[in-house]
Design a protein around this motif. Structure first.
Motif, PDB file in Angstrom:
ATOM      1  N   ILE A  21       0.865  -1.167   0.000  1.00  0.00           N
ATOM      2  CA  ILE A  21       0.000   0.000   0.000  1.00  0.00           C
ATOM      3  C   ILE A  21       0.904   1.221   0.000  1.00  0.00           C
ATOM      4  O   ILE A  21       1.834   1.310   0.804  1.00  0.00           O
ATOM      5  N   ASN A  22       0.593   2.133  -0.895  1.00  0.00           N
ATOM      6  CA  ASN A  22       1.435   3.323  -0.991  1.00  0.00           C
ATOM      7  C   ASN A  22       0.885   4.414  -0.065  1.00  0.00           C
ATOM      8  O   ASN A  22      -0.291   4.738  -0.112  1.00  0.00           O
ATOM      9  N   PHE A  23       1.747   4.962   0.776  1.00  0.00           N
ATOM     10  CA  PHE A  23       1.287   5.997   1.707  1.00  0.00           C
ATOM     11  C   PHE A  23       2.396   7.031   1.867  1.00  0.00           C
ATOM     12  O   PHE A  23       3.566   6.683   2.023  1.00  0.00           O
ATOM     13  N   THR A  24       2.006   8.301   1.780  1.00  0.00           N
ATOM     14  CA  THR A  24       3.022   9.349   1.812  1.00  0.00           C
ATOM     15  C   THR A  24       2.762  10.363   2.931  1.00  0.00           C
ATOM     16  O   THR A  24       1.660  10.889   3.051  1.00  0.00           O
ATOM     17  N   ILE A  25       3.793  10.588   3.709  1.00  0.00           N
ATOM     18  CA  ILE A  25       3.698  11.533   4.830  1.00  0.00           C
ATOM     19  C   ILE A  25       4.739  12.630   4.639  1.00  0.00           C
ATOM     20  O   ILE A  25       5.870  12.349   4.253  1.00  0.00           O
TER      21      ILE A  25
END
Ligand code: GTP
Ligand code: MG
Length: 413
Positions: A21-25
């Motif tokens: 799952i791609n997640f960007t912070i």
């Protein structure tokens, strides 16, 4: 047949989970606020080198340029579900007297990611390798001062809140007593409400939420701003228990101790319980509004986000937190870190006007294609009408000839 479809759907799902799952912070905060240490604590591994972070001005001035540093870490939970966590650190933020260019750089970056999606959506042929770079959450670090928010904090949340999910965080919570932490949280929330700053406050629709989610979201709201403690060091206790802790002359603390900070709750919120909510809110609300405003030509990036659900009544502050606190941690034990340090650093543009350039260009192209098709249709119709006209002329001529013939026959008689 249906079993084949089911099997391939399951395969696709497995592949998707395998890919992760791609997640960007994005982590924003003034220098020394503990951003890098927090990133390492969040990932349970040394992702950012905290020993070489001192930035110097590029010229003789004292102004320090903001940098955007990308890190990518793969985390995996016990079920083998992978999260490809992209982290953007922002060294240099708020270090100059005039920080307006910092805001432009961050805004440009966020909008550029939206423009890329806009462009991709309008393509006839999709690029299978396209990577969604949108920022799903911006953690904004606030150093507790006993004075609520500073001007730069207010300005940042006001300008970026309409574009990205901002979660405010009090850093270095170990420097505060229990009462001081409570007091600082209250002052910060008072300022957020006073200036109507559009932070991510775990929005929900009252009629469309389960009891459990309602309680969780209400509880998370009551914790805002989250308090965190970070550390780059792990210690072994009693020859078996390993903790990530901070050592003081008077003793040791465990950064994961839920009694002294909200770190574990924040980590579980980001990586587990609200990962999808943050992604959905980014896509369905923030991006959608950006898209509409950009395509209608009205996006000046000064849009105001007014979360429709932010006024939902808060109650039940002591609500059960099982959903958040009980979830066990992702990532402590896992996987490789890929650092792409300094990759897409400073990107300056003047007052944010050219970030929609690409989208506009694509829109003009589409418009031209539509006009061309319309023109071709008109040409076809014109050809048909001409043909009809020629036919009618021919018929007319024939009638005239006939009439002439008839009249000459009459005269002959
Ligand atoms: N007391 C305390 N100190 C912390 C905490 N987190 C980080 N620090 C310390 O604060 C200093 C700065 O931490 P960094 O993580 O390098 O902060 P940063 O925001 O990345 O700083 P720059 O990259 O230089 O802008 C270091 O000495 C850390 O050990 C914390 O939670 N509590
Ligand atoms: Mg740093």
């Amino acid at each position: 047949m249906s079993s084949i479809i089911e099997a391939s759907a399951a395969l696709r799902k497995r592949k998707h989970l395998k890919r992760g799952i791609n997640f960007t912070i994005m982590v924003v905060g003034q220098s020394g606020s503990g951003r890098s240490t927090f990133i390492n604590t969040l990932c349970g591994q040394q992702v950012v080198d905290t020993s070489t972070s001192v930035l110097r001005p590029n010229d003789n001035s004292t102004a320090i340029d903001l940098q955007l540093r990308h890190e990518m870490v793969e985390l995996e939970d016990d079920d083998g579900v992978k999260i490809q966590l992209n982290i953007i650190d922002t060294p240099g933020f708020g270090d100059s007297l005039d920080n307006s260019s910092n805001f432009d750089i961050i805004k440009d970056y966020i909008c550029h990611q939206y423009d890329e999606i806009l462009l991709e959506e309008s393509r006839v042929r999709r690029n299978p390798r396209f990577k969604d770079g949108r920022i799903h959450c911006c953690l904004y670090f606030i150093q507790p001062s006993g004075h609520g928010l500073k001007e730069i904090d207010v300005e940042f949340m006001k300008q970026m809140g309409p574009l990205v999910n901002i979660i405010p965080v009090i850093c270095k919570a170990d420097s505060l007593t229990v009462e001081e932490l409570k007091f600082n949280k209250k002052l910060i929330m008072d300022d957020i409400n006073y200036y109507a700053l559009p932070i991510y406050n775990f929005p929900f629709e009252e009629d469309d939420i389960s009891d459990e989610d309602y309680q969780t979201n209400t509880y998370l709201r009551s914790l805002l701003p989250f308090s965190v403690i970070g550390s780059n060091d792990v210690y072994e206790l009693d020859n078996k228990t390993i903790i990530r802790g901070r050592k003081y002359p008077w003793g040791m603390l465990d950064v994961e101790d839920p009694n002294i900070s909200d770190f574990v709750i924040l980590r579980n919120t980001l990586l587990i319980s609200h990962l999808n909510d943050l992604k959905e809110y980014t896509h369905e609300i923030l991006y959608e509004r950006y898209r509409t405003e950009t395509l209608s030509g009205g996006n000046s990036n000064g849009n105001h986000r007014n979360p429709s659900t932010s006024d939902n009544k808060l109650h039940n502050d002591d609500a059960s937190v099982t959903n958040v606190e009980d979830i066990k941690t992702l990532g402590n034990n896992t996987s490789k870190s890929v650092g792409i340090e300094g990759e897409s650093a400073t990107r300056k543009t003047s007052n944010g006007k050219n970030e929609t350039y690409l989208a506009r260009e694509e829109q003009i192209k589409l418009e031209e294609e539509r006009l061309k098709a319309f023109e071709e249709r008109v040409q076809q119709e014109l050809k048909l009408k001409r043909k009809e006209l020629l036919q009618r002329e021919q018929e007319l001529r024939e009638i005239e000839e006939r009439l002439e013939n008839e009249s000459s026959v009459k005269q002959d008689h």
